[in-house]
Design an enzyme around this catalytic site. Structure first.
Site, short mmCIF file in Angstrom:
data_model
loop_
_atom_site.label_atom_id
_atom_site.label_comp_id
_atom_site.label_asym_id
_atom_site.label_seq_id
_atom_site.Cartn_x
_atom_site.Cartn_y
_atom_site.Cartn_z
N GLU A 200 0.81 -1.23 -0.08
CA GLU A 200 0.07 -0.15 -0.08
C GLU A 200 1.11 1.33 -0.05
O GLU A 200 0.75 1.99 0.83
CB GLU A 200 -0.96 -0.03 1.09
CG GLU A 200 -1.86 -1.07 1.16
CD GLU A 200 -3.12 -1.15 2.04
OE1 GLU A 200 -3.16 -0.16 2.92
OE2 GLU A 200 -3.94 -1.94 1.76
N GLU A 334 -4.85 -8.89 -0.21
CA GLU A 334 -5.44 -8.42 1.05
C GLU A 334 -7.03 -8.67 0.70
O GLU A 334 -7.23 -7.67 -0.06
CB GLU A 334 -4.89 -7.38 1.38
CG GLU A 334 -3.76 -7.38 2.41
CD GLU A 334 -3.20 -6.09 3.05
OE1 GLU A 334 -4.20 -5.64 3.51
OE2 GLU A 334 -2.08 -5.92 3.27
O1 AHR Z 1 -4.90 -6.10 7.26
C1 AHR Z 1 -4.62 -4.92 7.85
C2 AHR Z 1 -4.04 -3.89 7.18
O2 AHR Z 1 -5.01 -3.67 6.06
C3 AHR Z 1 -2.77 -4.02 6.67
O3 AHR Z 1 -1.65 -4.26 7.23
C4 AHR Z 1 -2.72 -3.02 5.36
O4 AHR Z 1 -2.03 -3.33 4.44
C5 AHR Z 1 -4.40 -2.92 5.11
O5 AHR Z 1 -4.56 -1.54 4.88
#
Ligand code: AHR
Length: 530
Positions: A200, A334
């Site tokens: 991110e 994610e």
């Molecule tokens: O999964 C939790 C968080 O969500 C992670 O650390 C980040 O990459 C995302 O914003």
């Protein structure tokens, strides 16, 4: 009202319109599914069943690592119960150490006999003991037989730090770093299957512009090398660039910029994957409860999760423009339901329960990934243990497997199966002002040629009669497992771990048809014997 799920959104709209026009005909509870066994799609890469384990809350400490002196049964500090459970779902890869944590992680803190004690400012500001570091992670992977997906620190680290970490892990020649690894207990080089270059980077990873990130990507891609001799000509480490976090213009511009640069990349840098993050949240900050909710929240969350299909379509279309041969994978590293923290928990630990709703949510997303198997070749649900939509919950010596865990277990036969196209009349399920496809399904052929079907009944109230047409294969029998529970918010707890567990199911065969009745709000996987 026949819908091809290859074009689901458009056809679903037509389905809704038809349903409105022919409402009385909806009394029929039968859904017909046609499986075209003569056609083979892309391989459903087993990496779409990947996991994500961040140094966050009890995701690592207590969830995996209890230390060798713990009274909880462990092997070199790693919980035996967790390892056994994860082995059963054949985890293909684990992304580590983050997440946002990765861009503040300095690998040297996590090796050797003396570990630096640091802080975890992203997640509750708690102490990070660094007792779980590179060697412990690799030992854990070895125990569960999974590949390493390492996210290197681009935000607050340097290319040199990341390059040295990779040399430390993978060099076989007696360099100073390789000798240090051997002195720390591992003479042989480790395998690193996947390298995440930042996390991110448009936000917690350093709030970079696409151009700034691109300049970093090129440097890290060039200098962060994998030296493992077994990963030179084959099984090479795949490099995954930071990609979008949604469908808004900011994210499409990001994908455009990275993919455009990729199209004209030179020999000196490369990428094999573009990451995408997309959580099912509905509104930010996450406020939907993970327990004690009803049909309204069930239907709202599932409606929202289906946005994954359009999001993938959107970014895959941009990727197709610059990479028509689909060399670069879209890596959804994610994803999952992100709800309000459980009352009484540390809000920085992202603790939530996991219900039957999450099982249905997981099945719908896995099916979306499978339908896009040509581009989506890896995905990592967030997160593996005790955090967000996890597989496993632990509390000291106790462990419970979640409904999502059981979906992953039921889907094991789809790992590396060949996607087989299906068409069907999805029907509709409506609650308040929310309308959803009532049924979802995928099919796949495993390496032995056996046909597997997954069918989800989204409707929490009505069972559905399914008639699967598998002409051309001469079905003899069909049996498998179904996962459902009394309520949409049914959960497994330490005290009652078997509320949401799969039970055996078998189908009737009539000629070329596989017939079965699906329970409301259920996920079913069947093997068709020929
Ligand atoms: O999964 C939790 C968080 O969500 C992670 O650390 C980040 O990459 C995302 O914003």
């Amino acid at each position: 009202m026949v819908s091809s799920f290859l074009h689901r959104s458009r056809v679903f709209l037509i389905a809704v319109l038809c349903a409105i026009i022919t409402l009385p005909a909806l009394g029929g509870e039968k859904v017909a599914i046609w499986v075209d066994t003569s056609k083979a799609g892309a391989k459903i890469d087993r990496n779409i069943f990947g996991q994500f384990a961040e140094h966050l809350g009890h995701g690592i400490y207590d969830g995996i690592w209890v230390g060798p002196n713990s009274t909880i049964p462990n092997t070199r500090g790693i919980r035996n119960d967790v390892v056994a459970a994860l082995k059963a779902i054949k985890v293909p890869n684990v992304r580590w150490p983050g997440g946002c944590f990765a861009d503040e992680y300095h690998w040297r803190n996590g090796i050797g006999p003396q570990r630096a004690v640091t802080l975890n400012p992203n997640w509750g500001g708690v102490i990070e003991p660094n007792t779980f570091g590179t060697h412990e992670f690799m030992d854990f992977l070895d125990q569960i037989d999974a590949d390493a997906y390492i996210s290197v620190n681009v935000g607050s680290g340097t290319p040199r730090e990341a390059a040295e970490w990779l040399e430390y892990m993978t060099a076989s020649q007696p360099t100073t770093l390789a000798k240090e690894r051997a002195a720390n207990g591992h003479a042989a080089p480790y395998r690193v299957g996947y390298l995440g270059i930042g996390n991110e980077s448009w936000d917690c990873g350093g709030n970079m512009t696409p151009d700034y990130y691109l300049s970093q990507l090129k440097i890290y891609s060039r200098f962060v090398r994998n030296y493992n001799p077994e990963q030179q000509s084959k099984q090479q480490m795949l490099k995954i660039a930071v990609g979008p976090g949604g469908g808004e213009p900011r994210w499409t511009e990001w994908t455009e910029a990275i993919m455009k640069a990729y199209q004209s990349h030179t020999w000196s840098w490369d990428m094999n994957g573009l990451s995408m993050h997309s959580y099912t949240v509905v509104k930010w900050p996450p406020s939907y409860a993970s327990i004690g909710f009803g049909e309204t929240e069930y239907s709202q969350i599932l409606k929202s999760t289906l946005d994954m299909e359009d999001l993938i379509d959107k970014h895959a279309a941009i990727m197709d423009k610059y990479d028509p041969e689909k060399k670069v994978a879209l890596v959804v590293d994610e994803w999952g339901g992100w709800y309000a923290p459980l009352p009484g928990s540390n809000p920085g630990f992202l603790v939530q329960q996991n219900s039957l709703r999450d099982a249905v949510l997981a099945a719908l997303n896995l099916n979306i990934f499978a339908r896009h198997a040509d581009r989506v070749r890896m995905a990592n649900i967030a997160q593996m243990i005790n955090v967000l939509q996890s597989m496993i919950l632990t509390d000291k010596e106790k462990m419970v497997l979640t409904p999502t865990y059981y979906v992953y277990k039921m889907y094991v036969p789809f790992q590396d199966a060949t996607f087989v196209p299906v068409t069907f009349n999805a029907g509709i399920y409506t609650h308040d002002n929310i309308t959803l496809p009532r049924v979802d399904a995928i099919a796949g052929k495993d390496k032995s040629g056996k046909l597997w079907l997954e069918i989800t009944n989204v409707d929490p109230n009505r069972p559905v009669e399914i008639e699967v047409n598998v002409s051309g294969i001469g079905p003899k029998s069909a049996a498998g497992e179904t996962l459902t529970a009394p309520k949409v918010d049914s959960v497994n707890t330490f005290g009652a771990p078997s509320t949401v567990v799969p039970k055996p199911v078998s189908a009737k065969i009539e000629g070329d048809k596989v017939m079965l009745k699906l329970e409301p709000k259920s996920v079913t996987v069947l093997a068709v014997e020929q």
